[in-house]
Design an enzyme around this catalytic site. Structure first.
Site, PDB file in Angstrom:
ATOM      1  N   ASN A   9       0.870  -1.170   0.000  1.00  0.00           N
ATOM      2  CA  ASN A   9       0.000   0.000   0.000  1.00  0.00           C
ATOM      3  C   ASN A   9       0.912   1.226   0.000  1.00  0.00           C
ATOM      4  O   ASN A   9       1.480   1.573   1.024  1.00  0.00           O
ATOM      5  CB  ASN A   9      -0.883  -0.054   1.262  1.00  0.00           C
ATOM      6  CG  ASN A   9      -1.723   1.199   1.438  1.00  0.00           C
ATOM      7  OD1 ASN A   9      -1.793   2.048   0.546  1.00  0.00           O
ATOM      8  ND2 ASN A   9      -2.356   1.317   2.597  1.00  0.00           N
ATOM      9  N   LYS A  11       0.190   4.235  -0.258  1.00  0.00           N
ATOM     10  CA  LYS A  11      -0.434   5.424   0.338  1.00  0.00           C
ATOM     11  C   LYS A  11      -0.171   6.633  -0.550  1.00  0.00           C
ATOM     12  O   LYS A  11      -0.104   6.504  -1.766  1.00  0.00           O
ATOM     13  CB  LYS A  11       0.043   5.613   1.781  1.00  0.00           C
ATOM     14  CG  LYS A  11      -0.159   4.329   2.602  1.00  0.00           C
ATOM     15  CD  LYS A  11      -0.029   4.511   4.081  1.00  0.00           C
ATOM     16  CE  LYS A  11      -0.267   3.174   4.767  1.00  0.00           C
ATOM     17  NZ  LYS A  11      -0.200   3.243   6.217  1.00  0.00           N
ATOM     18  N   HIS A  95      -9.733   1.300   4.823  1.00  0.00           N
ATOM     19  CA  HIS A  95      -8.462   1.417   5.542  1.00  0.00           C
ATOM     20  C   HIS A  95      -8.647   2.348   6.747  1.00  0.00           C
ATOM     21  O   HIS A  95      -9.414   3.304   6.694  1.00  0.00           O
ATOM     22  CB  HIS A  95      -7.376   1.975   4.602  1.00  0.00           C
ATOM     23  CG  HIS A  95      -6.006   1.893   5.197  1.00  0.00           C
ATOM     24  ND1 HIS A  95      -5.538   2.824   6.094  1.00  0.00           N
ATOM     25  CD2 HIS A  95      -5.013   0.981   5.042  1.00  0.00           C
ATOM     26  CE1 HIS A  95      -4.299   2.479   6.462  1.00  0.00           C
ATOM     27  NE2 HIS A  95      -3.972   1.369   5.842  1.00  0.00           N
ATOM     28  N   GLU A  97      -6.892   4.661   7.940  1.00  0.00           N
ATOM     29  CA  GLU A  97      -6.618   6.088   7.709  1.00  0.00           C
ATOM     30  C   GLU A  97      -7.839   6.765   7.090  1.00  0.00           C
ATOM     31  O   GLU A  97      -8.124   7.926   7.380  1.00  0.00           O
ATOM     32  CB  GLU A  97      -5.372   6.236   6.818  1.00  0.00           C
ATOM     33  CG  GLU A  97      -4.096   5.977   7.617  1.00  0.00           C
ATOM     34  CD  GLU A  97      -2.946   5.414   6.796  1.00  0.00           C
ATOM     35  OE1 GLU A  97      -2.980   5.470   5.561  1.00  0.00           O
ATOM     36  OE2 GLU A  97      -1.998   4.900   7.432  1.00  0.00           O
ATOM     37  N   GLU A 167      -5.795  -5.088  10.534  1.00  0.00           N
ATOM     38  CA  GLU A 167      -4.786  -4.044  10.704  1.00  0.00           C
ATOM     39  C   GLU A 167      -5.045  -3.288  12.001  1.00  0.00           C
ATOM     40  O   GLU A 167      -5.770  -2.277  12.006  1.00  0.00           O
ATOM     41  CB  GLU A 167      -4.846  -3.059   9.531  1.00  0.00           C
ATOM     42  CG  GLU A 167      -4.468  -3.653   8.204  1.00  0.00           C
ATOM     43  CD  GLU A 167      -3.740  -2.607   7.351  1.00  0.00           C
ATOM     44  OE1 GLU A 167      -2.669  -2.923   6.824  1.00  0.00           O
ATOM     45  OE2 GLU A 167      -4.247  -1.471   7.242  1.00  0.00           O
ATOM     46  N   GLY A 173       1.727   2.060  10.833  1.00  0.00           N
ATOM     47  CA  GLY A 173       2.522   3.289  10.787  1.00  0.00           C
ATOM     48  C   GLY A 173       3.297   3.563  12.061  1.00  0.00           C
ATOM     49  O   GLY A 173       3.744   4.679  12.297  1.00  0.00           O
ATOM     50  N   SER A 212       3.146  -2.424  10.448  1.00  0.00           N
ATOM     51  CA  SER A 212       4.588  -2.511  10.728  1.00  0.00           C
ATOM     52  C   SER A 212       5.203  -3.866  10.347  1.00  0.00           C
ATOM     53  O   SER A 212       6.052  -4.392  11.068  1.00  0.00           O
ATOM     54  CB  SER A 212       4.885  -2.179  12.194  1.00  0.00           C
ATOM     55  OG  SER A 212       4.467  -0.861  12.493  1.00  0.00           O
TER      56      SER A 212
HETATM   57  P1  PGA Z   1       2.710   0.095   7.751  1.00  0.00           P
HETATM   58  O1  PGA Z   1       1.264   0.361   7.087  1.00  0.00           O
HETATM   59  O2  PGA Z   1       3.248  -1.161   7.141  1.00  0.00           O
HETATM   60  O3  PGA Z   1       3.513   1.312   7.378  1.00  0.00           O
HETATM   61  O4  PGA Z   1       2.494  -0.031   9.212  1.00  0.00           O
HETATM   62  C1  PGA Z   1       0.363  -0.702   6.905  1.00  0.00           C
HETATM   63  C2  PGA Z   1      -0.917  -0.216   6.265  1.00  0.00           C
HETATM   64  O5  PGA Z   1      -1.363   0.892   6.538  1.00  0.00           O
HETATM   65  O6  PGA Z   1      -1.517  -0.929   5.438  1.00  0.00           O
END
Ligand code: PGA
Length: 250
Positions: A9, A11, A95, A97, A167, A173, A212
């Site tokens: 992803n 982003k 997601h 976010e 997640e 993040g 992560s």
């Molecule tokens: P990250 O993000 O691997 O940077 O923790 C995962 C995600 O948001 O899908």
């Protein structure tokens, strides 16, 4: 046997020049991995670039969101058929976010989910609890509610055409991934809940872990019985790290 799946992803990252280097390195790195599906979900403006570079390779591309409605009066919207036009196979839905920052709710995520299915896209449906919810022992309740927003509306059969992603928000993040045991526990809960409605779908649906993931923790996570791959944020922007994670799944 569920085939492993690793999804990057990106982003809101990238540029034409950076994407080209990244994608070319990923394409070369995964070409001999025969037991894993590798996907990159790129920002809308770069779908054409991803299609041009990845077509005919082992790398599959997709988008990070979609509108629930067909073409029409929605300034700034991107419809399901536009993603299909660019050869997308996957699209991320719900997601954290977007749930937190863009007013995504269980209802709006469900509408996007079914719009993706109807267009022939595979939605990657994200679920997860906050740190406070976990500390209050609400993980099963929150994840169960998010899963039910799909199960109750559309029945279990649609999940055969979807991918699920657990997640936890406290792991996305951050540098604080869930342990393989913590993730496995929730994945098992998700699979059991689906099994109550449809045992066959529960067995076959792929449930990814996200939050992560790195080359160092990927092997132990992917060794867990109910973890079928990963949704990778930051490490998907680094070809070497992303390929290493795909190799761990392979
Ligand atoms: P990250 O993000 O691997 O940077 O923790 C995962 C995600 O948001 O899908």
């Amino acid at each position: 046997m569920r085939r492993k799946l690793v999804i990057g992803n990106w982003k809101m990252n990238g540029s034409i020049a950076k994407n080209q280097l990244l994608l070319e390195a990923v394409i070369a790195g995964v070409q001999d991995l025969h037991h894993v599906d590798c996907v990159v979900c790129v920002p809308y403006p770069y779908l054409g670039q991803a299609q041009a570079l990845a077509q005919g390779t082992k790398v599959i591309w997709g988008a990070q969101n979609l509108c629930a409605s067909e073409d029409g009066v929605l300034t700034g919207g991107v419809s399901p058929h536009m993603l299909v036009d660019y050869g997308c196979q996957y699209v991320i839905v719900g997601h954290s976010e977007r749930r937190m920052l863009s007013h995504e709710t269980d209802d709006t995520a469900a509408a996007r989910f079914i719009a993706a299915i109807k267009a022939g896209l595979t939605p990657i449906f994200c679920m997860g609890e906050t740190k406070e919810e976990r500390e209050s022992d609400w993980t099963d309740y929150v994840v169960g509610r998010q899963l039910d927003s799909i199960l109750r509306r559309f029945g279990p059969e649609v999940l055969a055409k979807a991918v699920l992603a657990y997640e936890p928000l406290w792991a996305v993040g951050t540098d604080n991934p869930a342990t393989p045991e913590q993730a496995q526990q929730v994945h098992k809960f998700i699979r059991h809940r689906i099994a109550k409605c449809d045992a066959h779908v529960a067995k076959s649906v792929r449930i990814l872990y996200g939050g992560s993931i790195q080359p160092s923790n990927a092997p132990a996570l992917f060794a867990m019985h109910d973890i079928d791959g990963g949704l990778v944020g930051r490490c998907s922007l680094d070809a070497q790290a992303f390929v290493a994670i795909c190799a761990a799944a392979n």
